[in-house]
Design a protein around this motif. Structure first.
Motif, PDB file in Angstrom:
ATOM      1  N   ASP A 114       8.689   1.868  -6.482  1.00 16.94           N
ATOM      2  CA  ASP A 114       7.875   0.719  -5.931  1.00 16.94           C
ATOM      3  C   ASP A 114       8.183   0.618  -4.518  1.00 16.94           C
ATOM      4  O   ASP A 114       9.123   0.332  -3.713  1.00 16.94           O
ATOM      5  CB  ASP A 114       8.763  -0.562  -6.595  1.00 16.94           C
ATOM      6  CG  ASP A 114       8.424  -1.986  -6.367  1.00 16.94           C
ATOM      7  OD1 ASP A 114       7.465  -1.963  -5.180  1.00 16.94           O
ATOM      8  OD2 ASP A 114       8.870  -2.860  -6.402  1.00 16.94           O
ATOM      9  N   SER A 116       6.446  -1.466  -2.458  1.00 17.76           N
ATOM     10  CA  SER A 116       5.923  -2.814  -2.179  1.00 17.76           C
ATOM     11  C   SER A 116       7.340  -3.858  -2.213  1.00 17.76           C
ATOM     12  O   SER A 116       6.784  -4.992  -2.120  1.00 17.76           O
ATOM     13  CB  SER A 116       4.612  -3.259  -2.907  1.00 17.76           C
ATOM     14  OG  SER A 116       3.716  -2.227  -2.121  1.00 17.76           O
ATOM     15  N   ILE A 118       7.751  -5.101  -5.171  1.00 17.37           N
ATOM     16  CA  ILE A 118       7.263  -6.037  -6.312  1.00 17.37           C
ATOM     17  C   ILE A 118       8.384  -6.496  -7.162  1.00 17.37           C
ATOM     18  O   ILE A 118       8.465  -7.629  -7.459  1.00 17.37           O
ATOM     19  CB  ILE A 118       6.128  -5.348  -7.076  1.00 17.37           C
ATOM     20  CG1 ILE A 118       4.952  -5.241  -6.167  1.00 17.37           C
ATOM     21  CG2 ILE A 118       5.762  -6.302  -8.154  1.00 17.37           C
ATOM     22  CD1 ILE A 118       4.059  -4.130  -6.678  1.00 17.37           C
ATOM     23  N   HIS A 131       6.841  -3.042   4.561  1.00 17.82           N
ATOM     24  CA  HIS A 131       5.812  -3.094   3.278  1.00 17.82           C
ATOM     25  C   HIS A 131       4.264  -3.165   4.088  1.00 17.82           C
ATOM     26  O   HIS A 131       3.635  -3.642   3.086  1.00 17.82           O
ATOM     27  CB  HIS A 131       5.973  -4.387   2.766  1.00 17.82           C
ATOM     28  CG  HIS A 131       7.303  -4.291   1.961  1.00 17.82           C
ATOM     29  ND1 HIS A 131       8.089  -5.491   1.585  1.00 17.82           N
ATOM     30  CD2 HIS A 131       7.915  -3.215   1.585  1.00 17.82           C
ATOM     31  CE1 HIS A 131       9.179  -5.131   0.914  1.00 17.82           C
ATOM     32  NE2 HIS A 131       9.057  -3.908   0.854  1.00 17.82           N
ATOM     33  N   ASP A 134       1.055  -1.189   2.049  1.00 17.26           N
ATOM     34  CA  ASP A 134      -0.102  -1.837   1.393  1.00 17.26           C
ATOM     35  C   ASP A 134      -1.309  -1.779   2.184  1.00 17.26           C
ATOM     36  O   ASP A 134      -2.353  -1.962   1.576  1.00 17.26           O
ATOM     37  CB  ASP A 134       0.245  -3.183   0.815  1.00 17.26           C
ATOM     38  CG  ASP A 134       1.382  -3.201  -0.395  1.00 17.26           C
ATOM     39  OD1 ASP A 134       1.538  -2.245  -0.805  1.00 17.26           O
ATOM     40  OD2 ASP A 134       2.097  -4.026  -0.399  1.00 17.26           O
ATOM     41  N   TYR A 160       2.208  -0.223  -5.903  1.00 18.08           N
ATOM     42  CA  TYR A 160       2.171  -1.017  -5.029  1.00 18.08           C
ATOM     43  C   TYR A 160       1.398  -2.382  -5.145  1.00 18.08           C
ATOM     44  O   TYR A 160       0.849  -2.268  -6.257  1.00 18.08           O
ATOM     45  CB  TYR A 160       1.396   0.041  -3.642  1.00 18.08           C
ATOM     46  CG  TYR A 160       0.070   0.372  -4.151  1.00 18.08           C
ATOM     47  CD1 TYR A 160      -0.978  -0.267  -3.715  1.00 18.08           C
ATOM     48  CD2 TYR A 160       0.115   1.479  -4.988  1.00 18.08           C
ATOM     49  CE1 TYR A 160      -2.205  -0.087  -3.950  1.00 18.08           C
ATOM     50  CE2 TYR A 160      -1.298   1.775  -5.284  1.00 18.08           C
ATOM     51  CZ  TYR A 160      -2.428   1.108  -4.812  1.00 18.08           C
ATOM     52  OH  TYR A 160      -3.801   1.947  -5.129  1.00 18.08           O
ATOM     53  N   ARG A 161       1.156  -3.335  -4.051  1.00 21.20           N
ATOM     54  CA  ARG A 161       0.344  -4.289  -4.359  1.00 21.20           C
ATOM     55  C   ARG A 161      -0.905  -4.098  -3.839  1.00 21.20           C
ATOM     56  O   ARG A 161      -1.101  -3.860  -2.487  1.00 21.20           O
ATOM     57  CB  ARG A 161       1.117  -5.690  -3.680  1.00 21.20           C
ATOM     58  CG  ARG A 161       0.700  -6.529  -4.056  1.00 21.20           C
ATOM     59  CD  ARG A 161       1.202  -8.014  -3.145  1.00 21.20           C
ATOM     60  NE  ARG A 161       2.679  -7.876  -3.252  1.00 21.20           N
ATOM     61  CZ  ARG A 161       3.300  -8.499  -4.548  1.00 21.20           C
ATOM     62  NH1 ARG A 161       2.808  -9.004  -5.556  1.00 21.20           N
ATOM     63  NH2 ARG A 161       4.652  -8.381  -4.744  1.00 21.20           N
ATOM     64  N   GLY A 166      -4.105  -8.729  -5.273  1.00 20.79           N
ATOM     65  CA  GLY A 166      -2.712  -9.233  -4.972  1.00 20.79           C
ATOM     66  C   GLY A 166      -1.934  -8.874  -6.398  1.00 20.79           C
ATOM     67  O   GLY A 166      -0.919  -8.986  -6.386  1.00 20.79           O
ATOM     68  N   SER A 167      -2.531  -7.962  -7.234  1.00 16.83           N
ATOM     69  CA  SER A 167      -1.683  -7.447  -8.340  1.00 16.83           C
ATOM     70  C   SER A 167      -0.997  -6.151  -8.164  1.00 16.83           C
ATOM     71  O   SER A 167      -1.546  -5.464  -7.214  1.00 16.83           O
ATOM     72  CB  SER A 167      -2.547  -7.769  -9.439  1.00 16.83           C
ATOM     73  OG  SER A 167      -3.893  -6.943  -9.498  1.00 16.83           O
ATOM     74  N   VAL A 168      -0.418  -5.753  -9.270  1.00 19.93           N
ATOM     75  CA  VAL A 168       0.232  -4.448  -9.047  1.00 19.93           C
ATOM     76  C   VAL A 168      -0.791  -3.365  -9.375  1.00 19.93           C
ATOM     77  O   VAL A 168      -1.749  -3.100 -10.319  1.00 19.93           O
ATOM     78  CB  VAL A 168       1.059  -4.393 -10.437  1.00 19.93           C
ATOM     79  CG1 VAL A 168       1.834  -2.732 -10.685  1.00 19.93           C
ATOM     80  CG2 VAL A 168       2.253  -5.399 -10.109  1.00 19.93           C
ATOM     81  N   CYS A 169      -0.794  -2.122  -8.391  1.00 24.03           N
ATOM     82  CA  CYS A 169      -1.587  -1.115  -8.703  1.00 24.03           C
ATOM     83  C   CYS A 169      -0.608   0.004  -8.530  1.00 24.03           C
ATOM     84  O   CYS A 169       0.478   0.115  -8.229  1.00 24.03           O
ATOM     85  CB  CYS A 169      -2.582  -0.870  -7.285  1.00 24.03           C
ATOM     86  SG  CYS A 169      -4.129  -2.447  -7.547  1.00 24.03           S
TER      87      CYS A 169
END
Length: 211
Positions: A114, A116, A118, A131, A134, A160-161, A166-169
């Motif tokens: 992770d 970012s 998250i 961060h 992103d 990452y975001r 703005g969601s999880v990628c």
């Protein structure tokens, strides 16, 4: 501003703490929008070996075909996949390249870093970055991706975001090839009537035009 990454040795010595690692479970679907006609088309489970091009491409320089390195980008939601796939013009073109929306459940948990925060971890800050992974220039984030890939041989990829939804990628590397199923959970052309409602909703929420 995102600084250059620490050395491979420094990253390896820093390790990954429990709160910085994410196991993406087989119960969780990954979503991807991909063209099915035209040049440079890959199957839904195909990893791109040409690069680096995009944010977390870990291919060596110069940009070229690198058979030992592959990258696959996905999102945690259909809206996230649409947002990333059509970010350049902010137009969801359901026709050019005959794009499909594909959902995948992997066969095993994916081992992700992770980058970012998250899930509450602060890996990027702890190792000397931030961060902006992103959003920083691709050349810089690709440098980070190369060093992470070489420092941590047990990782399947990065979480990452996404900049647009703005969601999880997720960016997966070639180590994940054994985790792809024979068939996806779902795979439909964007022109399919069943996707009309979700695409309209995503376009309205994102402010993207739909054609």
């Amino acid at each position: 501003m995102l600084p250059p990454p620490p050395s491979i040795v420094t990253l390896r010595d820093a390790g990954i703490l429990a709160g910085e690692r994410r196991a993406w479970q087989p119960t969780d679907v990954l979503w991807r929008v991909h063209r099915t006609t035209g040049s440079h088309v890959l199957p839904w489970n195909g990893l791109r070996t040409f690069g680096p091009i995009l944010r977390f491409d870990h291919h060596p320089r110069p940009r070229d075909e690198h058979p030992d390195y592959g990258i696959w980008y996905g999102a945690s939601s259909p809206r996230g996949a649409l947002a990333e796939a059509f970010q350049s013009a902010r137009v969801i073109d359901r026709h050019y390249g005959d794009p499909y929306l594909t959902g995948v459940r992997c066969l095993r948990p994916l081992r992700l870093l992770d980058v970012s925060g998250i899930d509450g971890g602060a890996w990027a800050t702890r190792v000397g970055g931030n961060h902006a992974l992103d959003s920083a220039a691709h050349g810089r984030t690709q440098h980070w991706a190369r060093n992470i890939h070489r420092a941590h041989a047990d990782l399947d990829g990065l979480m990452y975001r996404g900049r647009f939804a703005g969601s999880v990628c997720i960016a997966l590397v070639e180590r994940v090839e054994d985790a792809f199923p024979v068939r996806p959970e779902l795979s439909l052309p964007l022109t399919h009537p069943a996707l009309a409602g979700p695409i309209d909703t995503a376009g309205r929420q994102l402010g993207y035009v739909i054609t």
